[in-house]
Design a protein around this motif. Structure first.
Motif, PDB file in Angstrom:
ATOM      1  N   CYS A  16     -20.339  45.566  85.889  1.00 31.08           N
ATOM      2  CA  CYS A  16     -19.160  45.377  85.047  1.00 31.08           C
ATOM      3  C   CYS A  16     -18.386  46.851  85.137  1.00 31.08           C
ATOM      4  O   CYS A  16     -17.234  46.525  85.414  1.00 31.08           O
ATOM      5  N   SER A  17     -18.722  47.916  84.963  1.00 30.21           N
ATOM      6  CA  SER A  17     -17.663  48.999  84.771  1.00 30.21           C
ATOM      7  C   SER A  17     -17.076  49.349  85.974  1.00 30.21           C
ATOM      8  O   SER A  17     -15.975  49.640  86.036  1.00 30.21           O
ATOM      9  N   TYR A  18     -17.645  49.415  87.222  1.00 24.38           N
ATOM     10  CA  TYR A  18     -17.221  49.453  88.626  1.00 24.38           C
ATOM     11  C   TYR A  18     -16.116  48.137  88.920  1.00 24.38           C
ATOM     12  O   TYR A  18     -14.992  48.634  89.277  1.00 24.38           O
ATOM     13  N   ALA A  19     -16.146  47.095  88.316  1.00 25.35           N
ATOM     14  CA  ALA A  19     -15.231  46.364  88.319  1.00 25.35           C
ATOM     15  C   ALA A  19     -14.249  46.399  87.402  1.00 25.35           C
ATOM     16  O   ALA A  19     -12.944  46.200  87.804  1.00 25.35           O
ATOM     17  N   GLY A  20     -14.511  46.999  86.071  1.00 21.48           N
ATOM     18  CA  GLY A  20     -13.348  47.389  85.362  1.00 21.48           C
ATOM     19  C   GLY A  20     -12.340  48.309  86.047  1.00 21.48           C
ATOM     20  O   GLY A  20     -11.250  48.366  85.981  1.00 21.48           O
ATOM     21  N   ALA A  21     -13.030  49.219  86.645  1.00 16.36           N
ATOM     22  CA  ALA A  21     -12.081  50.282  87.440  1.00 16.36           C
ATOM     23  C   ALA A  21     -11.506  49.562  88.417  1.00 16.36           C
ATOM     24  O   ALA A  21     -10.346  50.125  88.630  1.00 16.36           O
ATOM     25  N   ASP A  22     -11.975  48.779  89.160  1.00 14.25           N
ATOM     26  CA  ASP A  22     -11.147  48.031  90.166  1.00 14.25           C
ATOM     27  C   ASP A  22     -10.054  47.117  89.553  1.00 14.25           C
ATOM     28  O   ASP A  22      -9.022  47.234  90.175  1.00 14.25           O
ATOM     29  N   ARG A  23     -10.546  46.537  88.322  1.00 13.68           N
ATOM     30  CA  ARG A  23      -9.338  45.960  87.850  1.00 13.68           C
ATOM     31  C   ARG A  23      -8.247  46.774  87.327  1.00 13.68           C
ATOM     32  O   ARG A  23      -7.124  46.438  87.463  1.00 13.68           O
ATOM     33  N   ALA A  24      -8.452  48.061  86.849  1.00 14.10           N
ATOM     34  CA  ALA A  24      -7.374  49.091  86.584  1.00 14.10           C
ATOM     35  C   ALA A  24      -6.472  49.358  87.848  1.00 14.10           C
ATOM     36  O   ALA A  24      -5.344  49.534  87.796  1.00 14.10           O
ATOM     37  N   GLY A  25      -7.268  49.303  88.733  1.00 10.22           N
ATOM     38  CA  GLY A  25      -6.449  49.768  90.106  1.00 10.22           C
ATOM     39  C   GLY A  25      -5.748  48.560  90.537  1.00 10.22           C
ATOM     40  O   GLY A  25      -4.644  48.737  90.831  1.00 10.22           O
ATOM     41  N   ALA A  26      -6.266  47.270  90.460  1.00  9.16           N
ATOM     42  CA  ALA A  26      -5.514  46.040  90.686  1.00  9.16           C
ATOM     43  C   ALA A  26      -4.194  45.984  89.982  1.00  9.16           C
ATOM     44  O   ALA A  26      -3.154  45.396  90.456  1.00  9.16           O
ATOM     45  N   ASP A  27      -4.369  46.306  88.734  1.00  7.10           N
ATOM     46  CA  ASP A  27      -3.386  46.118  87.654  1.00  7.10           C
ATOM     47  C   ASP A  27      -2.289  47.458  87.640  1.00  7.10           C
ATOM     48  O   ASP A  27      -1.235  47.321  86.852  1.00  7.10           O
ATOM     49  N   ARG A  28      -2.629  48.369  88.710  1.00  7.46           N
ATOM     50  CA  ARG A  28      -1.751  49.445  88.831  1.00  7.46           C
ATOM     51  C   ARG A  28      -1.916  50.422  87.519  1.00  7.46           C
ATOM     52  O   ARG A  28      -0.772  50.981  87.322  1.00  7.46           O
ATOM     53  N   LEU A  29      -2.860  50.412  86.774  1.00  8.64           N
ATOM     54  CA  LEU A  29      -2.950  51.134  85.451  1.00  8.64           C
ATOM     55  C   LEU A  29      -2.806  52.666  85.833  1.00  8.64           C
ATOM     56  O   LEU A  29      -4.045  52.867  86.464  1.00  8.64           O
ATOM     57  N   PRO A  30      -2.485  53.610  85.178  1.00  5.79           N
ATOM     58  CA  PRO A  30      -2.522  55.069  85.697  1.00  5.79           C
ATOM     59  C   PRO A  30      -3.636  55.662  85.023  1.00  5.79           C
ATOM     60  O   PRO A  30      -3.949  55.283  83.719  1.00  5.79           O
ATOM     61  N   TYR A  31      -4.598  56.249  85.609  1.00  2.00           N
ATOM     62  CA  TYR A  31      -5.379  57.249  85.089  1.00  2.00           C
ATOM     63  C   TYR A  31      -5.589  58.323  85.986  1.00  2.00           C
ATOM     64  O   TYR A  31      -5.287  58.285  87.152  1.00  2.00           O
ATOM     65  N   PRO A  32      -6.148  59.471  85.563  1.00  2.00           N
ATOM     66  CA  PRO A  32      -6.017  60.621  86.371  1.00  2.00           C
ATOM     67  C   PRO A  32      -6.660  60.770  87.611  1.00  2.00           C
ATOM     68  O   PRO A  32      -7.609  59.911  87.923  1.00  2.00           O
ATOM     69  N   VAL A  33      -6.191  61.210  88.689  1.00  2.00           N
ATOM     70  CA  VAL A  33      -6.822  61.245  90.181  1.00  2.00           C
ATOM     71  C   VAL A  33      -7.805  62.117  90.321  1.00  2.00           C
ATOM     72  O   VAL A  33      -8.600  62.334  91.370  1.00  2.00           O
ATOM     73  N   ASN A  34      -8.141  62.880  89.187  1.00  2.00           N
ATOM     74  CA  ASN A  34      -9.425  63.867  89.339  1.00  2.00           C
ATOM     75  C   ASN A  34     -10.771  63.001  88.800  1.00  2.00           C
ATOM     76  O   ASN A  34     -11.631  63.636  88.970  1.00  2.00           O
ATOM     77  N   PHE A  35     -10.654  61.855  88.850  1.00  2.00           N
ATOM     78  CA  PHE A  35     -12.013  61.051  88.276  1.00  2.00           C
ATOM     79  C   PHE A  35     -12.443  60.505  89.819  1.00  2.00           C
ATOM     80  O   PHE A  35     -11.631  60.042  90.805  1.00  2.00           O
ATOM     81  N   ARG A  36     -13.916  60.695  89.943  1.00  2.00           N
ATOM     82  CA  ARG A  36     -14.684  60.141  91.103  1.00  2.00           C
ATOM     83  C   ARG A  36     -15.634  59.362  90.725  1.00  2.00           C
ATOM     84  O   ARG A  36     -16.407  59.636  89.964  1.00  2.00           O
ATOM     85  N   ALA A  37     -15.417  58.051  91.345  1.00  2.00           N
ATOM     86  CA  ALA A  37     -16.475  56.954  90.784  1.00  2.00           C
ATOM     87  C   ALA A  37     -17.701  56.800  91.826  1.00  2.00           C
ATOM     88  O   ALA A  37     -17.734  57.156  93.026  1.00  2.00           O
ATOM     89  N   VAL A  38     -18.943  56.882  91.264  1.00  2.00           N
ATOM     90  CA  VAL A  38     -20.266  56.691  91.977  1.00  2.00           C
ATOM     91  C   VAL A  38     -20.648  55.379  91.334  1.00  2.00           C
ATOM     92  O   VAL A  38     -20.797  55.271  90.221  1.00  2.00           O
ATOM     93  N   ARG A  39     -20.848  54.397  92.277  1.00  2.00           N
ATOM     94  CA  ARG A  39     -21.297  52.981  92.009  1.00  2.00           C
ATOM     95  C   ARG A  39     -22.711  53.058  91.770  1.00  2.00           C
ATOM     96  O   ARG A  39     -23.545  53.555  92.794  1.00  2.00           O
TER      97      ARG A  39
END
Length: 139
Positions: A16-39
């Protein structure tokens, strides 16, 4: 000198949540670049030691994100995450670390906006707290 930009590590469930992050990226929604995702396979697989290790290794904050309650692809993994989150908060108290540095959130696969808002909110909270003093963090 510029504004403090905290490093935030996010443990995101694969379903769910990783796909939500992917959705944010696909929709070009801005969020801080200082975030590092661990799947991770499931938010319930995030051990308290993982959170402490992330903080000891340089993170100023940690996000644990999983499926909404009742929607876990592994049954009750997100409820396990909730129980472990309470343990993490107690450990943070023991180390003298602000509880606000660790957040548990439920973010679905289609919730890109919620993901972006969650990361932005956590970043703002951590920025207000300032850098994590690492002397007491040794996982």
């Amino acid at each position: 000198m510029g504004q403090f930009e905290p490093l935030i590590i996010g443990f995101l469930c694969d379903s769910c949540s990783y796909a939500g992050a992917d959705r944010a990226g696909a929709d070009r929604l801005p969020y801080p670049v200082n975030f590092r995702a661990v799947r991770v396979r499931c938010s319930g697989s995030v051990e308290p030691a993982f959170v402490l290790q992330a903080l000891a290794a340089g993170a100023d904050g940690v996000l644990i994100a999983g499926c909404h309650p009742g929607g876990c692809h592994w049954g009750t993994g997100n409820l396990d995450a909730l129980r472990r989150h309470h343990l993490v908060l107690a450990l943070l108290d023991d180390f003298g670390i602000e509880r606000e540095r660790v957040r548990l959130a439920w973010i679905g696969a289609s919730e890109g906006r919620l993901f972006a808002r969650t990361v932005l909110d956590l970043t703002r909270r951590i920025r207000a707290l300032g850098p994590l003093a690492r002397a007491g963090v040794d996982a």
